[in-house]
Design an enzyme around this catalytic site. Structure first.
Site, PDB file in Angstrom:
ATOM      1  N   GLU A  18       0.841  -1.206   0.000  1.00 18.01           N
ATOM      2  CA  GLU A  18       0.000   0.000   0.000  1.00 18.01           C
ATOM      3  C   GLU A  18       0.875   1.254   0.000  1.00 18.01           C
ATOM      4  O   GLU A  18       2.090   1.188   0.160  1.00 18.01           O
ATOM      5  CB  GLU A  18      -0.901   0.035   1.249  1.00 18.01           C
ATOM      6  N   ARG A 101      -6.316   1.019  12.564  1.00 16.21           N
ATOM      7  CA  ARG A 101      -5.005   1.356  12.005  1.00 16.21           C
ATOM      8  C   ARG A 101      -5.188   2.362  10.885  1.00 16.21           C
ATOM      9  O   ARG A 101      -6.300   2.596  10.411  1.00 16.21           O
ATOM     10  CB  ARG A 101      -4.316   0.101  11.461  1.00 16.21           C
ATOM     11  N   ASN A 103      -4.823   3.587   6.979  1.00  9.56           N
ATOM     12  CA  ASN A 103      -4.895   2.918   5.677  1.00  9.56           C
ATOM     13  C   ASN A 103      -4.462   3.898   4.598  1.00  9.56           C
ATOM     14  O   ASN A 103      -3.288   4.197   4.476  1.00  9.56           O
ATOM     15  CB  ASN A 103      -6.292   2.348   5.421  1.00  9.56           C
ATOM     16  N   ASN A 148     -10.360   4.519   1.526  1.00 10.47           N
ATOM     17  CA  ASN A 148      -9.506   4.372   0.353  1.00 10.47           C
ATOM     18  C   ASN A 148      -9.705   5.542  -0.602  1.00 10.47           C
ATOM     19  O   ASN A 148     -10.563   6.406  -0.389  1.00 10.47           O
ATOM     20  CB  ASN A 148      -9.807   3.052  -0.381  1.00 10.47           C
ATOM     21  N   ASP A 198     -10.192   0.528  -4.609  1.00 10.89           N
ATOM     22  CA  ASP A 198      -9.115   0.612  -3.618  1.00 10.89           C
ATOM     23  C   ASP A 198      -8.424   1.965  -3.750  1.00 10.89           C
ATOM     24  O   ASP A 198      -9.097   2.975  -3.911  1.00 10.89           O
ATOM     25  CB  ASP A 198      -8.160  -0.576  -3.790  1.00 10.89           C
TER      26      ASP A 198
END
Length: 291
Positions: A18, A101, A103, A148, A198
């Site tokens: 990522e 968390r 992203n 995202n 995404d």
């Protein structure tokens, strides 16, 4: 339109690749393996990659200056000294919540860092999107399952973000001077096919390039929300694209083997590797963050 050349840029597979980007100060490409808490840096021209173990999940990076980087982690924003690798907590974000968390994340043209959070087990509605700039932190949006597609128009007047859990990309007008929203989010695109929206990046013409997880593609959408191009990727789970190089004509695309069965992984041997997509176009690079 000619098909782009696609090659493996780095062959060490990430479980959950990522947050790719390009640093014009060093001419390095960076990206993360979120699950293992590793930051990768590799010269775009080729050569050995440096792999930095961060000690916690991390997913996005903003350039501060020649000496420092700002990294989004599961507990907040850390300043990383480029030379020593030492990290120092700069701004806690959900540090008291061990279930979430960081992203997705990207820097607005005004120098504001938008950072998304999510549940470590993709819990419904556990995520939020934050705005950080010059020492100030604000929560912009909440009740998001998988944050995202944070990205911005070249003039800084439009922001995009997605909830992969709902397969929707939203757009929202922003103040180009601050990067703060000035309208409510509106539907930009709802994905109703196989796979999930995404990570995204916006090019110099305002088109949004989205990695479609599970669909083996990077799809391109016009500012009006119409799909105008689709690039087939040689892996099932592309996760995020970023423009790279001085001319920003090419893309780096991270991928993942996260939650793949052993059988599926055997049939997708390059899953998790990082790819270079050579294009004939004009992208954009994120500006430094203003801390």
């Amino acid at each position: 339109m000619d098909e782009p050349k696609i090659s493996i840029f780095h062959d060490v597979a990430c479980e959950l690749g990522e947050g790719p980007g390009y640093d014009p100060l060093t001419k390095n490409v960076w990206w993360f393996d979120i699950v293992s808490g590793r930051l990768f840096e590799k010269p775009l021209a080729g050569g050995k990659a440096e792999i930095h173990t961060l000690g916690q999940m991390a997913s996005a990076l903003a350039i501060i200056d020649e000496k420092r980087q700002l990294i989004a982690t599961e507990t907040g924003l850390f300043i990383r000294d480029r030379q020593t690798g030492h990290t120092t907590m700069h701004q806690p974000i959900e540090a008291e919540n061990p279930a979430t968390r960081s992203n997705d994340g990207r820097v607005h043209p005004a120098g504001a860092f938008w950072i998304g959070t999510m549940g470590k087990k993709c819990e419904m509605g556990a995520g939020s999107i934050y705005w950080y700039r010059q020492g100030e932190l604000r929560r912009l949006f909440s009740d998001i399952s998988i944050t995202n597609s944070i990205s911005f128009s070249p003039d800084g007047r439009i922001a995009y973000f997605a909830d992969t859990g709902k397969n929707i990309i939203w757009r929202v007008d922003t103040d180009p001077e601050t990067g703060l929203p000035i309208t409510e989010p509106a539907l930009f695109y709802q994905h109703k096919e196989k796979g999930g929206v995404d990570g995204s990046v916006v090019d110099g013409e305002g088109n949004l390039w989205n990695a479609c997880w599970g669909r083996s593609s990077v799809d391109v959408y016009s500012p009006a929300g119409k799909r105008i191009r689709s690039i087939a990727m040689p892996v099932r789970q592309p996760s995020c694209p970023a423009f790279v190089g001085v001319e920003t004509a090419n893309l780096i695309v991270t991928t993942a083997y996260h939650e793949m069965s052993e059988r599926v992984h055997r049939s997708d041997p390059d899953a998790g590797k990082t790819f270079l997509v050579e294009l004939a176009g004009k992208g954009r690079l994120d500006p430094p963050v203003r801390i």
